[in-house]
Design an enzyme around this catalytic site. Structure first.
Site, PDB file in Angstrom:
ATOM      1  N   GLU A  31      -0.179 -16.625   5.596  1.00 17.86           N
ATOM      2  CA  GLU A  31       0.780 -15.946   4.974  1.00 17.86           C
ATOM      3  C   GLU A  31       1.775 -16.897   4.508  1.00 17.86           C
ATOM      4  O   GLU A  31       2.600 -17.546   5.455  1.00 17.86           O
ATOM      5  CB  GLU A  31       1.338 -14.926   5.597  1.00 17.86           C
ATOM      6  CG  GLU A  31       2.657 -14.351   5.192  1.00 17.86           C
ATOM      7  CD  GLU A  31       2.299 -13.484   3.724  1.00 17.86           C
ATOM      8  OE1 GLU A  31       2.997 -13.997   2.822  1.00 17.86           O
ATOM      9  OE2 GLU A  31       1.550 -12.800   3.789  1.00 17.86           O
ATOM     10  N   CYS A  39       5.176  -4.584   1.187  1.00 18.22           N
ATOM     11  CA  CYS A  39       5.601  -3.274   1.586  1.00 18.22           C
ATOM     12  C   CYS A  39       6.515  -3.393   2.857  1.00 18.22           C
ATOM     13  O   CYS A  39       7.622  -2.755   2.580  1.00 18.22           O
ATOM     14  CB  CYS A  39       4.430  -2.750   2.290  1.00 18.22           C
ATOM     15  SG  CYS A  39       4.673  -1.018   3.115  1.00 18.22           S
ATOM     16  N   GLY A 178      11.046   2.880 -16.552  1.00 17.53           N
ATOM     17  CA  GLY A 178       9.961   3.111 -15.725  1.00 17.53           C
ATOM     18  C   GLY A 178      10.352   4.249 -14.977  1.00 17.53           C
ATOM     19  O   GLY A 178      10.889   3.971 -13.761  1.00 17.53           O
ATOM     20  N   HIS A 437       4.768  27.481  14.984  1.00 16.47           N
ATOM     21  CA  HIS A 437       5.779  28.309  14.353  1.00 16.47           C
ATOM     22  C   HIS A 437       7.190  27.980  15.045  1.00 16.47           C
ATOM     23  O   HIS A 437       7.254  28.146  16.293  1.00 16.47           O
ATOM     24  CB  HIS A 437       5.353  29.801  14.205  1.00 16.47           C
ATOM     25  CG  HIS A 437       6.436  30.550  13.852  1.00 16.47           C
ATOM     26  ND1 HIS A 437       6.629  30.606  12.071  1.00 16.47           N
ATOM     27  CD2 HIS A 437       7.400  31.356  14.294  1.00 16.47           C
ATOM     28  CE1 HIS A 437       7.403  31.502  12.122  1.00 16.47           C
ATOM     29  NE2 HIS A 437       7.926  32.058  13.103  1.00 16.47           N
TER      30      HIS A 437
END
Length: 451
Positions: A31, A39, A178, A437
């Site tokens: 890297e 990200c 954009g 719920h």
């Protein structure tokens, strides 16, 4: 001999390295910048950190709707940025620790592919040579910069997603070129903080590729919040802090203290010796099959560099597919249930076919949709707000082929629709699933019963 050489430490690379290390492979991960890739360092995580700060501020401003009152509600932009950096540092350290735990050798520096021979694949970095049985290319993507006259001459007035994250002061006005996911998320963030935002989009609607109806609904919400939208508009020039665009045969100008260039991303395939392998390219990226194999034996590619699905979670799964096949598990990459999320306020989330994509592919389908206010939990937590949940099923078998939502917290519940599509669940099977719920996720079941 190293089992797996990986170039690129983003979501594809570091996830593949972690999985390979867990399974006992000898792995070297290269890297050149910070582990985590775009990200973690310049995209997903920093933007979501800032967006959460903006959401808290916006909720505080309107707390009176919930019986909560505050005086002198304000924000500290520099503290938001500082917290963003702290979050990124913490997560980068977390990924680095995972590499250590799984015995992955991380080499910081620019890797270069020397070539492939009978001895293996050779990669050099920092003057050292590494030989591997297999190579995984995960070099990611970079912001696309179109040849718009005056763009480069505008200097630091024009920003990409990388530079805008480093601003230490909030701009009073912002023009976004954009209206895709990245553009809309930054538009949302700055609009919440009081910046005058203008979005210029070449297509007929923002968020191209997402459900058209939901994209239009989100645009309407943000238009009411004060964002100006110019659709079907082509930017033809940048003059200092002014953007010139053509629309309906007329030329228009709009000024902004800053200009955000957000017209998409392109795979990074240059500068690290890829040409020495003779890989076949497609759509500007590396061509792969369903097992992420390239045309060269022992060489794989995953993530944005393939130019197909430029999403972090797609990249991670592609990296896993590579490692699974290397370690004896037959696995293929499937793209029919990849979720897409826009972290605006309200959020947008979708997976599978949209009505537009189904029609273009001649897929016979049925569709049902309900307002989010059919969910009691949504009503309790979104005073005066609304949204929509839409589900598509195949005409013949009634299997779930798509689901799309507008409303909070769509990002956290869309995975349920991903599972349904992945497992080819039918309406009947979905109707038999018990949802907790009260939760907003119950809206899925409500829609399923409305067919």
């Amino acid at each position: 001999m190293i089992d797996l050489l990986i170039i690129g430490g983003g979501p594809a690379g570091y996830v593949a390295a972690e999985r390979a290390g867990e399974k006992g492979l000898k792995v070297v991960l290269f890297e050149k910048k910070a582990i985590g890739g775009v990200c973690l360092n310049e995209g997903c995580i920093p933007t979501k950190t800032l967006l959460y700060s903006a959401k808290l501020y916006e909720n505080a401003l309107h707390g009176d709707k919930y019986g909560v009152f505050g005086d002198n509600i304000r924000f500290d932009y520099q503290k938001m940025v500082s917290r963003k950096k702290k979050v990124v540092r913490k997560l980068v350290l977390g990924v680095e620790n995972k590499m250590k735990l799984n015995h992955v050798a991380v080499v910081k520096g620019e890797a270069f592919i020397k070539g492939r021979s009978s001895s293996g694949i050779e990669v050099t970095c920092n003057g050292e040579s590494y030989m591997g049985r297999n190579l995984l290319v995960c070099t990611g993507s970079e912001s696309a910069v179109p040849p718009i006259p005056g763009l480069r001459e505008a200097g630091d007035t024009v920003l990409t997603n990388r530079e805008i994250l480093e601003l230490t002061e909030r701009p009073e006005s912002l023009v976004v070129i954009g209206g895709g996911v990245i553009g809309m998320e930054f538009a949302s963030f700055y609009n919440s903080l009081g910046t005058k935002v203008t979005v210029i989009e070449m297509l007929p609607e923002i968020l191209g590729g997402l459900d058209f109806e939901i994209s239009a609904m989100l645009r309407s919400i943000y238009a009411k919040k004060g964002i100006d939208f110019h659709l079907n508009a082509k930017v033809v020039q940048v003059e200092g802090n002014s953007v010139v665009f053509d629309k309906d045969g007329e030329t228009h100008h709009v000024e902004g203290e800053r200009i955000l260039l957000s017209v998409g991303r392109r795979p990074v395939t240059q500068g690290f010796g890829l040409e020495n392998l003779g890989l076949e390219l497609l759509r500007g990226g590396i061509k792969v099959d369903e097992k992420m194999r390239t045309n060269v034996p022992g060489v794989y590619a995953a993530g944005d560099v393939t130019g197909f699905s430029l999403l972090a979670h797609t990249a991670s799964r592609e990296g896993e597919v590579v490692v699974n096949n290397l370690t004896g598990r037959n696995d293929i990459m499937r793209y029919n249930a990849i979720p897409g999320v826009v972290y605006t306020n309200p959020e947008v989330a979708g997976v599978g076919e949209t009505e537009e994509s189904a029609r273009s592919r001649n897929i016979a389908y049925r569709v049902a949709k309900l307002q989010m206010t059919y969910s009691g939990r949504f009503v309790a937590e979104n005073e005066g707000g609304n949204g929509i949940c839409k589900v598509l099923v195949g005409e013949k078998h009634g299997e779930v082929i798509g689901a799309h939502m507008l409303g909070n917290p769509s990002s956290e519940i869309i995975y349920g629709a991903c599972l349904a599509i992945e497992q080819e669940m039918t309406l009947k099977e979905m109707q038999e699933v018990v949802f907790p719920h009260p939760t907003v996720s119950e809206i899925f079941k409500e829609v399923v019963f409305s067919f």
